[in-house]
Design a protein around this motif. Structure first.
Motif, short mmCIF file in Angstrom:
data_model
loop_
_atom_site.label_atom_id
_atom_site.label_comp_id
_atom_site.label_asym_id
_atom_site.label_seq_id
_atom_site.Cartn_x
_atom_site.Cartn_y
_atom_site.Cartn_z
N ASN A 1 -10.40 1.67 -6.74
CA ASN A 1 -10.06 0.80 -8.08
C ASN A 1 -8.56 0.57 -7.65
O ASN A 1 -8.15 -0.30 -7.41
N ALA A 2 -7.99 1.47 -7.13
CA ALA A 2 -6.42 1.65 -6.67
C ALA A 2 -6.42 0.83 -5.31
O ALA A 2 -5.70 0.30 -4.70
N LEU A 3 -7.27 0.89 -4.80
CA LEU A 3 -7.22 -0.07 -3.02
C LEU A 3 -7.56 -1.07 -3.39
O LEU A 3 -6.80 -2.34 -2.23
N ALA B 1 1.55 8.16 -3.58
CA ALA B 1 1.29 8.69 -4.51
C ALA B 1 -0.43 9.34 -5.12
O ALA B 1 -0.50 10.40 -5.42
N GLY B 2 -0.82 9.79 -3.25
CA GLY B 2 -2.53 9.70 -2.48
C GLY B 2 -3.62 9.61 -3.87
O GLY B 2 -4.16 9.93 -4.22
N VAL B 3 -3.02 8.03 -4.03
CA VAL B 3 -4.16 7.53 -4.80
C VAL B 3 -5.08 6.22 -4.09
O VAL B 3 -5.78 5.64 -4.60
N VAL B 4 -4.03 5.95 -2.65
CA VAL B 4 -4.64 5.25 -2.36
C VAL B 4 -6.51 4.90 -1.55
O VAL B 4 -6.52 4.76 -1.32
N GLY C 1 -1.04 16.15 3.95
CA GLY C 1 -0.25 17.11 3.10
C GLY C 1 -0.45 16.21 1.54
O GLY C 1 0.03 16.72 0.37
N LEU C 2 -0.51 14.69 1.54
CA LEU C 2 -1.15 13.93 0.29
C LEU C 2 -2.37 14.67 0.09
O LEU C 2 -3.14 14.68 -1.15
N TYR C 3 -3.30 14.45 1.07
CA TYR C 3 -4.96 14.01 0.70
C TYR C 3 -5.84 15.52 0.37
O TYR C 3 -6.66 15.20 0.65
N LEU C 4 -4.99 16.82 1.58
CA LEU C 4 -6.06 17.57 1.31
C LEU C 4 -5.39 18.96 1.13
O LEU C 4 -5.77 19.88 0.33
N TYR D 1 0.82 -1.35 0.27
CA TYR D 1 -0.01 -0.38 -0.12
C TYR D 1 1.02 1.37 0.06
O TYR D 1 0.33 2.74 -0.10
N ALA D 2 2.19 1.32 0.29
CA ALA D 2 3.04 1.80 0.64
C ALA D 2 3.47 3.14 -0.51
O ALA D 2 3.18 4.34 -0.76
#
Length: 302
Positions: free
Chosen positions: A49-51, A42-45, A298-301, A36-37
């Protein structure tokens, strides 16, 4: 079949199932979280679909690791029987036959590779590379000083890369470097703790005697420095960006604190079971949660 015979048959199947579960080492399955790293970084987890693809890959690599654990226990049975704690493993104790364990390994390895074929040729190739590398480790590399450490660390890197290919995200060079040095840091701490914890380990695993404390300290220092520098170079590239992106830069502080704290614990003789130390030490837990919160924001907001 009488009622007594039926009960005995059920008890035998239950006992065998429990032995297979113990052979599969569920306490080690958390290593699949490395899959999952890459999508997380990459900010898509958070995308369904990615999950889903990362989860499928994690299950597949868990199956591959189960095959490796089973064959490792078959290979190490004579040594395990002389060890005070490993003698209770299913094969060493006689609860499971080597033949049954080998069949289980073949089944889980085939299942894992079959699942990976659904995620594309690149992910399948990484899974095959992981399986081959770990089998080489079991059947020889684990007895060669330095090479054994690199082989174990490579397993984590291959997991991380497979998480990227499975979800279709680009593999950052910094991401792979952080994965490699971070894995080396954990493995070095584990070897240091194993070497000093028990004379039984030294008797059944001669490679531990080949390591000196000074060299393991050097490896720990190099891995710590490499992890810090590579993560710092990745994080500080966002300095001056969007206010949320700059939280990635701030995340370097709890990241560094966690690494230094773990290095301190290793220096006191701990680290044989990294997964226990990471969740048992209060400073590590606080540093880990702080780091996760900052990176997540930082990645998701942003």
């Amino acid at each position: 079949m009488t009622e007594l015979q039926q009960r005995q048959a059920v008890a035998l199947r239950t006992s065998r199932a429990r032995s297979l579960l113990r052979l599969s080492r569920p306490q080690q399955w958390h290593k699949a979280t490395m899959l999952y790293a890459a999508p997380a970084a990459a900010g898509v987890v958070d995308q369904p679909n990615a999950l889903l693809k990362a989860t499928i890959a994690a299950v597949a690599f868990t199956l591959l690791s189960i095959a490796v654990y089973a064959l490792n226990d078959v290979r190490d049975t004579p040594d395990d029987r002389r060890h005070p704690t490993k003698q209770h493993r299913p094969i060493a104790s006689g609860a499971l036959s080597p033949r049954a364990a080998t069949v289980w390994a073949i089944v889980t390895a085939a299942a894992g590779l079959a699942v990976l074929t659904q995620l594309g040729p690149s992910t399948c190739a990484l899974g095959a590379a992981y399986l081959v590398t770990q089998l080489l480790y079991v059947y020889g590399l684990k007895h060669i000083a330095v090479v054994d450490v690199v082989a174990v660390a490579l397993g984590f890197v291959l997991r991380a890369a497979a998480g990227a290919t499975a979800t279709g995200v680009p593999v950052s060079n910094w991401f792979l470097v952080v994965s490699l040095f971070g894995a080396l840091f954990l493995v070095a701490g584990k070897r240091r703790a194993e070497r000093g914890a028990s004379t039984a380990d030294a008797r059944t695993r001669p490679v531990l005697a080949a390591y000196t404390s000074a060299w393991l300290d050097q490896l720990t220092t190099v891995a710590l420095l490499g992890t810090c520098l590579s993560y710092g170079l990745w994080a500080f590239q966002y300095l001056g960006d969007d206010v949320y992106r700059q939280l990635l830069t701030v995340s370097f502080l709890p990241f560094l604190t966690g690494l230094l704290r773990y290095g301190f614990l290793v220096s006191t003789g701990r680290g044989e079971l990294p997964e226990h130390e990471l969740f048992r030490d209060r400073v590590l837990v606080i540093a880990g949660l702080s780091w996760a919160a900052l990176v997540g924001a930082g990645l998701y907001l942003a």
